[in-house]
Design a protein around this motif. Structure first.
Motif, PDB file in Angstrom:
ATOM      1  N   PHE A 330      60.563 -64.532  21.732  1.00  0.00           N
ATOM      2  CA  PHE A 330      61.244 -63.781  20.552  1.00  0.00           C
ATOM      3  C   PHE A 330      61.322 -62.404  20.682  1.00  0.00           C
ATOM      4  O   PHE A 330      60.342 -61.799  21.285  1.00  0.00           O
ATOM      5  CB  PHE A 330      60.612 -64.163  19.157  1.00  0.00           C
ATOM      6  CG  PHE A 330      60.258 -65.669  18.837  1.00  0.00           C
ATOM      7  CD1 PHE A 330      61.433 -66.293  18.838  1.00  0.00           C
ATOM      8  CD2 PHE A 330      59.191 -66.173  18.639  1.00  0.00           C
ATOM      9  CE1 PHE A 330      61.467 -67.747  18.582  1.00  0.00           C
ATOM     10  CE2 PHE A 330      59.117 -67.449  18.522  1.00  0.00           C
ATOM     11  CZ  PHE A 330      60.348 -68.466  18.509  1.00  0.00           C
ATOM     12  N   GLY A 331      62.229 -61.740  20.148  1.00  0.00           N
ATOM     13  CA  GLY A 331      62.373 -60.659  20.124  1.00  0.00           C
ATOM     14  C   GLY A 331      61.654 -59.397  19.116  1.00  0.00           C
ATOM     15  O   GLY A 331      62.252 -58.472  18.707  1.00  0.00           O
ATOM     16  N   MET A 332      60.306 -59.736  19.265  1.00  0.00           N
ATOM     17  CA  MET A 332      59.507 -58.892  18.242  1.00  0.00           C
ATOM     18  C   MET A 332      58.281 -59.049  19.013  1.00  0.00           C
ATOM     19  O   MET A 332      57.985 -59.737  19.626  1.00  0.00           O
ATOM     20  CB  MET A 332      59.534 -59.562  16.823  1.00  0.00           C
ATOM     21  CG  MET A 332      58.935 -60.941  16.775  1.00  0.00           C
ATOM     22  SD  MET A 332      58.666 -61.485  15.222  1.00  0.00           S
ATOM     23  CE  MET A 332      60.480 -62.096  14.755  1.00  0.00           C
ATOM     24  N   SER A 333      57.535 -57.934  18.382  1.00  0.00           N
ATOM     25  CA  SER A 333      55.781 -58.104  18.923  1.00  0.00           C
ATOM     26  C   SER A 333      55.210 -59.013  18.193  1.00  0.00           C
ATOM     27  O   SER A 333      55.427 -59.474  17.092  1.00  0.00           O
ATOM     28  CB  SER A 333      55.436 -56.523  18.550  1.00  0.00           C
ATOM     29  OG  SER A 333      53.896 -56.494  18.784  1.00  0.00           O
ATOM     30  N   SER A 334      54.146 -59.673  19.069  1.00  0.00           N
ATOM     31  CA  SER A 334      53.482 -60.712  18.528  1.00  0.00           C
ATOM     32  C   SER A 334      52.619 -59.848  17.423  1.00  0.00           C
ATOM     33  O   SER A 334      52.158 -60.840  16.559  1.00  0.00           O
ATOM     34  CB  SER A 334      52.517 -61.111  19.592  1.00  0.00           C
ATOM     35  OG  SER A 334      51.485 -59.916  20.164  1.00  0.00           O
ATOM     36  N   ASP A 336      53.924 -58.556  14.965  1.00  0.00           N
ATOM     37  CA  ASP A 336      54.760 -58.707  13.747  1.00  0.00           C
ATOM     38  C   ASP A 336      54.881 -60.429  13.633  1.00  0.00           C
ATOM     39  O   ASP A 336      54.957 -60.780  12.501  1.00  0.00           O
ATOM     40  CB  ASP A 336      55.990 -58.097  14.049  1.00  0.00           C
ATOM     41  CG  ASP A 336      55.946 -56.697  14.030  1.00  0.00           C
ATOM     42  OD1 ASP A 336      55.169 -56.079  13.172  1.00  0.00           O
ATOM     43  OD2 ASP A 336      56.510 -56.054  15.044  1.00  0.00           O
ATOM     44  N   LEU A 337      54.947 -61.101  14.732  1.00  0.00           N
ATOM     45  CA  LEU A 337      55.244 -62.463  14.655  1.00  0.00           C
ATOM     46  C   LEU A 337      54.031 -62.946  14.199  1.00  0.00           C
ATOM     47  O   LEU A 337      54.169 -64.211  13.428  1.00  0.00           O
ATOM     48  CB  LEU A 337      55.674 -62.781  16.238  1.00  0.00           C
ATOM     49  CG  LEU A 337      55.711 -64.375  16.297  1.00  0.00           C
ATOM     50  CD1 LEU A 337      57.044 -65.112  15.645  1.00  0.00           C
ATOM     51  CD2 LEU A 337      55.763 -64.736  17.807  1.00  0.00           C
ATOM     52  N   ARG A 340      54.070 -63.767  10.372  1.00  0.00           N
ATOM     53  CA  ARG A 340      55.034 -64.375   9.941  1.00  0.00           C
ATOM     54  C   ARG A 340      54.784 -65.917  10.175  1.00  0.00           C
ATOM     55  O   ARG A 340      55.512 -66.637   9.389  1.00  0.00           O
ATOM     56  CB  ARG A 340      56.398 -63.857  10.877  1.00  0.00           C
ATOM     57  CG  ARG A 340      56.818 -62.497  10.344  1.00  0.00           C
ATOM     58  CD  ARG A 340      58.087 -62.127  10.595  1.00  0.00           C
ATOM     59  NE  ARG A 340      59.387 -62.954  10.248  1.00  0.00           N
ATOM     60  CZ  ARG A 340      60.572 -63.047  10.420  1.00  0.00           C
ATOM     61  NH1 ARG A 340      60.999 -61.721  11.271  1.00  0.00           N
ATOM     62  NH2 ARG A 340      61.239 -63.709  10.276  1.00  0.00           N
ATOM     63  N   GLU A 364      52.361 -57.416  23.657  1.00  0.00           N
ATOM     64  CA  GLU A 364      53.535 -57.591  22.375  1.00  0.00           C
ATOM     65  C   GLU A 364      54.149 -59.017  22.728  1.00  0.00           C
ATOM     66  O   GLU A 364      54.631 -59.499  21.719  1.00  0.00           O
ATOM     67  CB  GLU A 364      54.524 -56.536  22.388  1.00  0.00           C
ATOM     68  CG  GLU A 364      55.209 -56.577  23.704  1.00  0.00           C
ATOM     69  CD  GLU A 364      54.548 -55.781  24.856  1.00  0.00           C
ATOM     70  OE1 GLU A 364      55.030 -55.653  26.034  1.00  0.00           O
ATOM     71  OE2 GLU A 364      53.445 -55.253  24.686  1.00  0.00           O
ATOM     72  N   SER A 365      54.087 -59.481  23.813  1.00  0.00           N
ATOM     73  CA  SER A 365      54.642 -61.058  23.963  1.00  0.00           C
ATOM     74  C   SER A 365      53.454 -62.224  23.988  1.00  0.00           C
ATOM     75  O   SER A 365      54.259 -63.273  24.475  1.00  0.00           O
ATOM     76  CB  SER A 365      55.526 -60.804  25.229  1.00  0.00           C
ATOM     77  OG  SER A 365      54.399 -60.673  26.504  1.00  0.00           O
ATOM     78  N   TYR A 391      64.094 -66.963  15.752  1.00  0.00           N
ATOM     79  CA  TYR A 391      64.144 -65.781  15.274  1.00  0.00           C
ATOM     80  C   TYR A 391      65.105 -64.869  15.971  1.00  0.00           C
ATOM     81  O   TYR A 391      65.156 -64.955  16.987  1.00  0.00           O
ATOM     82  CB  TYR A 391      62.646 -65.033  15.300  1.00  0.00           C
ATOM     83  CG  TYR A 391      61.617 -65.523  14.510  1.00  0.00           C
ATOM     84  CD1 TYR A 391      61.528 -65.170  13.031  1.00  0.00           C
ATOM     85  CD2 TYR A 391      60.465 -66.283  15.181  1.00  0.00           C
ATOM     86  CE1 TYR A 391      60.412 -65.932  12.353  1.00  0.00           C
ATOM     87  CE2 TYR A 391      59.346 -66.759  14.138  1.00  0.00           C
ATOM     88  CZ  TYR A 391      59.552 -66.588  12.947  1.00  0.00           C
ATOM     89  OH  TYR A 391      58.576 -67.243  12.148  1.00  0.00           O
TER      90      TYR A 391
END
Length: 391
Positions: A330-334, A336-337, A340, A364-365, A391
């Motif tokens: 996903f195109g967000m940092s872990s 932030d993930l 969620r 982050e990945s 996402y």
């Protein structure tokens, strides 16, 4: 104004993650899957609990202070089993019992490092090791792991300075789960000995190693204790997490220094926990072998079912002991993930950013999955929920 020791480091990651649960409800058809912490939630097996009850009732010494370095019988049992299990010579005087494996690490570092010294640690790292180094005024020198999440001794050599006091390894690894080859550990032993520094090997998860026989031959070296400091935990093996019993295996001279640390922190390890660990070592061999097979089946379940995620861009970086370490697509940092996922999928896990310095890429990945408390069916449910995300 200078920072206090505790202000030099970050908040405990597992406690931070638990706060993500505040105010979140989980429907009955999608209960929370907690894969955030590598600790069994089941109590010790019934025979051990019965033995512990008898100890509480019948052994008055279990309620008193005991030797700072631990119960002599338990030190002797560890020495005997390590001598036979590793093919080397370990004496009772080279074993100390601690209040959990984290304290074993803290005690070892206290005997090695002074203000401003350095310890080389492979990254991703076990965050409590980093936290203790921070609070000890010791600089963590990150060593990026290579293929298969295995650290390279040659790259570690390039990081050694005149302030380096130790290299600290964890195998089977937390957070990545990988088992370091015996050859790798031997190369690190040669490296640290050549530089006159310590090699700390945390083997908290040794009882769940997939390999038959000894995982390494370091204790076969007749002079192992001039370099090696091994750490161990009874918490995972006998489900004694709340009783806080660990061990450190090192030279007699180093244990004399460790005794100073332990005496001022806890005076002695938990007396009931020590007796429980001793009873477990003497009576639960077959039971522990069964626990190992169950963990190995959960590891196999990760591999058997990972195709569910691989087709969507997930990657499995490492798997073993209690852990699977993965990258998400996903195109967000872990960072932030992960919060969620609690709300969106009923999953509590830890982001890779908790296992990396802030200024290093990669975390982050990445995500850590701790499968101590989910079986094969739970692994399938976990992957189905992750596969349903978009996402």
């Amino acid at each position: 104004m200078s920072l206090s020791r505790t202000q030099t480091t970050f908040a405990p990651p597992v406690m931070e993650a638990r706060r993500w649960l505040d105010g979140v409800t989980h429907p009955s058809d999608r209960p929370l899957l907690n894969v955030s912490q590598a600790a069994p939630i089941d109590p010790p097996p019934a025979p051990l609990r019965e033995a512990m009850a008898q100890i509480v009732l019948d052994d008055p010494d279990a309620h008193l202070y005991g030797p700072v370095l631990g119960l002599p019988e338990l030190r002797g049992e560890v020495a005997q089993k390590w001598t036979s299990g590793y093919g080397g010579a370990v004496k009772p005087t080279q074993v100390a019992i601690t209040s959990g494996c984290n304290q074993a690490f803290a005690a070892a570092i206290a005997t090695i490092c002074g203000e401003g010294d350095e310890v080389v640690v492979p990254v991703p790292y076990y965050f409590n090791h980093r936290m203790w180094l921070d609070m000890s005024g010791v600089r963590t020198v990150p060593l990026m792991t290579g293929d298969g999440m295995i650290p390279d001794p040659d790259k570690a050599a390039a990081l050694i300075t005149d302030r380096t006091r130790a290299i600290a390894l964890v195998s089977p690894n937390n957070p990545c789960g990988v088992e370091y080859p015996s050859e790798t550990l031997h190369a690190f032993m040669d490296l640290t000995r050549a530089h006159g520094i310590a090699l700390i090997v945390d083997e908290t998860y040794r009882d769940f190693d997939s390999r038959a026989g000894a995982p390494h031959d370091l204790f076969a070296d007749p002079h192992w204790d001039d370099t090696l400091i091994q750490l161990y935990s009874f918490s995972k093996s006998y489900r004694l997490t709340g009783h806080r019993i660990g061990a450190v295996v090192a030279s007699k001279d180093r244990l004399a220094e460790i005794e100073k640390f332990l005496d001022t922190v806890a005076i002695c390890p938990n007396q009931l926990g020590q007796r429980a660990a001793l009873w477990g070592m003497r009576n639960l061999g077959d039971w522990l072998a069964g626990e190992r097979l169950e963990i190995l089946d959960r590891r196999a379940a990760i591999h058997d079912n990972f195709s569910t995620l691989a087709g969507q861009g997930w990657k499995l970086l490492g798997c073993g002991a209690y852990f699977a370490y993965v990258t998400h697509p996903f195109g967000m940092s872990s960072a932030d993930l992960a919060p969620r996922l609690v709300q969106d999928a009923g999953i509590l896990l830890l982001p890779g950013t908790m296992f990396m310095p802030d200024d290093m890429p990669g975390g982050e990945s990445q995500l850590r999955i701790a499968f101590a408390n989910i079986d094969r069916e739970g692994v399938e449910t976990l992957f189905d929920r992750l596969a349903a995300l978009s996402y």
